[in-house]
Write an enzyme that holds these catalytic residues in place. Sequence first.
Site, mmCIF file in Angstrom:
data_model
loop_
_atom_site.group_PDB
_atom_site.id
_atom_site.type_symbol
_atom_site.label_atom_id
_atom_site.label_comp_id
_atom_site.label_asym_id
_atom_site.label_seq_id
_atom_site.Cartn_x
_atom_site.Cartn_y
_atom_site.Cartn_z
ATOM 1 N N HIS A 464 0.620 -1.155 -0.190
ATOM 2 C CA HIS A 464 -0.135 -0.033 0.424
ATOM 3 C C HIS A 464 0.978 1.399 0.036
ATOM 4 O O HIS A 464 0.792 2.502 -0.120
ATOM 5 C CB HIS A 464 -0.834 -0.199 1.241
ATOM 6 C CG HIS A 464 -2.427 0.348 1.237
ATOM 7 N ND1 HIS A 464 -1.933 1.829 -0.026
ATOM 8 C CD2 HIS A 464 -3.652 1.246 1.163
ATOM 9 C CE1 HIS A 464 -3.189 2.294 0.325
ATOM 10 N NE2 HIS A 464 -4.614 1.579 1.919
ATOM 11 N N TYR A 580 -15.231 5.328 8.863
ATOM 12 C CA TYR A 580 -13.922 5.929 7.665
ATOM 13 C C TYR A 580 -14.274 5.685 5.983
ATOM 14 O O TYR A 580 -14.660 4.497 5.827
ATOM 15 C CB TYR A 580 -12.288 5.268 7.900
ATOM 16 C CG TYR A 580 -12.071 5.320 7.128
ATOM 17 C CD1 TYR A 580 -10.798 6.507 7.734
ATOM 18 C CD2 TYR A 580 -10.808 5.371 5.760
ATOM 19 C CE1 TYR A 580 -9.688 7.284 7.091
ATOM 20 C CE2 TYR A 580 -10.136 5.135 4.979
ATOM 21 C CZ TYR A 580 -9.148 6.720 6.167
ATOM 22 O OH TYR A 580 -7.899 7.473 5.195
ATOM 23 N N THR A 593 -5.476 10.481 -0.597
ATOM 24 C CA THR A 593 -6.372 10.347 -0.018
ATOM 25 C C THR A 593 -7.082 11.492 0.743
ATOM 26 O O THR A 593 -6.082 12.307 1.655
ATOM 27 C CB THR A 593 -6.828 8.369 0.415
ATOM 28 O OG1 THR A 593 -5.332 8.963 1.184
ATOM 29 C CG2 THR A 593 -6.492 7.774 -0.268
#
Length: 799
Positions: A464, A580, A593
């Site tokens: 990630h 979230y 993001t």
Amino acid sequence: MAEARQAATFRLDLGQGTPGRRWWNPALKEVGSAGLRSWRRSLAQCRDDILSGACPAGPASGLFLFAAIQGSRFMQLDPSLGLVDWMKASLPDCARWLPGFQGALAATIFAGGLWTALLLTLHVVLRLLLRYQGWLSEPRGTLSLPTRSWLALVRIFSGRRPTLYTYQRSLPCLPLPSTAGTVAKYLESVRPLLSDEDFQALSSQAQMFLHTEAPQLQALLGLKAWWAANYVSDWWAEYVYLRSRSPLLGNSNFYILDFLSVAPTPLQAARAGNAVYAMMRFREQLGRGEVEPATLLGMRPLCSAQYRQMFNTTRIPGVSGDRLYHVRDGCSRHVAVLHRGRFFCLRTHGGPGGRLLSPRVLEQQLQHILDDPAPARPAEEHLAALTAAPRSAADRSTQAPLEVVEGAAFVICLEEAPGPSGTSPELDERARSVLVGTGHSRWFDKSLNLVVFASGRMGLNVEHSWADTPVPSHMWEAVLAAECFELGYAADGHCRGTPDPTVGPPERLLWTVPEEVAVSLPLALREAQALARDTDCHILPFTHFGRGFTRRCHTPGSSFVQLALQLARFRDQGGFCLTYEACVTRSFHEGRTETIRPCTVEACAFVRAMEDPRLTDAQRLTLFRVAAEKHWTLCRAALTGEGVDRHLFCLYLVSQLLCLPSPFLTQVRAERWKLSTSQSPKHQPQLFDPANHPDYVCCGGGFGPADDDGYGVSYIFMGESTVTFHISCRVSSPDTDSRRFGQHIQDAMLDVAALFGLGTGPSTRARSGEAAREGKDSVRASRGPEPQQAPSAPHEPEH
């Protein structure tokens, strides 16, 4: 998303110091080095973009301009209005032996200056145009005259054929919100989760923060926002990802699957051969900038910086932090293959000119590996567990196999078909297998792990830190479309083409495991296997309706699903929680993001109305409209850089750098995200045809839960009539059950749709209410009554 857990658990240890005496160290030093890194990276990318023709005015336009200036001089015309003659007279008279040299040199300098001015003008105009945000406030499907004019100007100044990196240098910088605005939005987001007394205490603490620490923190953050390209992204990657010591398995890495129920071929080697060929070809297109630029809602170009590290990238573990190691495409012409604990080096290029091998030859190579009966050597079989355990520096004593794996374009994991585990159906087990494997069957440090099962099904495990979900999803869609509709398979299931007997088998990598690594390997393996066993995944294909229905309801699909998720979670746990939702900020330079907080006062009012039998459907629908509009307002704020969480994250980081502790920011950091959600994007709907090929549509992917007692939920709209949910939780948690939550999601979606007259009737509502009561009773019996959640004890997040 997966990064929600990383952000919630990151810790910053800079030692102790006296507040006010360390303004320059390390705070200003960190801001200064961030700016220098940003400028250095920007200049290097600018050079590469010019050479590759990615700029609106590329090298070809420069050569054309030079030829036009020289041609006009030959025809005794002077488009420079005397500048060329002036420069010619100013040049030293050192070339009398070469007539016309000074004139040609002056014309060249003029053409270069004119081309540079043209390039800068195009960038400035594009940057000004891309600041326009008015289209976000317009109803979907309708464009005002200003927006249509804006789109036309963007296309004009982008050149005839914009490439992947055309807009990169022209994207605006992420704006820095005001601290007062951010704090006000934060307080609004936690209001439905707090009692009146707790909210009043938090509000007082927030006002104290605004009058004491905030001005100093915001001033330093404003300096970074002015100095660097993006005031968030480098710190986000560094402190949330690379400095995290948590295992990547189930915490950070995420997965993407191929199709729900079909495989184009049952042959494992054939499926892998076509996939490897399509992925390597996509890498070549990336290098040439030939990939179509990604856009937001089909209009706003997005930042493409993350694409540069998609291939040939490895996360190298360190003592206090990791680093990303990237190899240039020309130096990485192989992939690493992991099969039954054995490692192989598969050369992807060969023959005359070093061209990419055909899919049939790649299949032939992979079949060699599958047919090789040799067992794994001692300690070699479980070596990959070191990448799944908690992060720590390993012995890197120039081992050739390690260099091969880290220098590979990506890793291929050839697996047996996952069998059912307990009550898990095959689809659930396949998702869990791609995400966590057995704890030692994935090289989690690699940017991409292509997992191919013996049944012909496949998926992608993604590290990630280098990118967020939309970037590998963009590549994965292109690979699946090319594999199925362009490359195809022969009637017998093999890749098209003929094998090449002159190509030798792949090279087996033989490891020499140092003694200290061999001693620590069993512990790493136990931890990795425990994490893998504790991860539960469930895939819910919701086929009752999809985006087509939400469009007829005049409601954004994400708002519809998010409100249904709030209803489902309330029925599952008997209360609300901080939620979230990931949102891209790639409309800004180097953006990543932002967090949307969909558990709002309006959403909670709607959920309570759905559970109140005294209210009518008309009243519930009114509250739904209000909640959906509030959610879309939060989406717009996040998309335009006016979110809450990234600003608070940076303020907290600055406070730690300054040794200036803030009770309010510490309180914010204590939050727990028990519901982490994300919508899987679809960048290229033109590649798939759900009407004629409904089975051949990417079914998206998922990630682990952000909290050990919470859920992770990802969803994707597959065509007009299907939404697929990917749900995860911890097996060890007594509060959660992914299949139970999936049933609540299905019931909630149908109940919300019933408000619009879908025809689910009272039976679904009754079944939902009964399941809700059963879910609440079972949860409360296992853990007692649920208290009001407040941001009072450590945590925060995203994916």
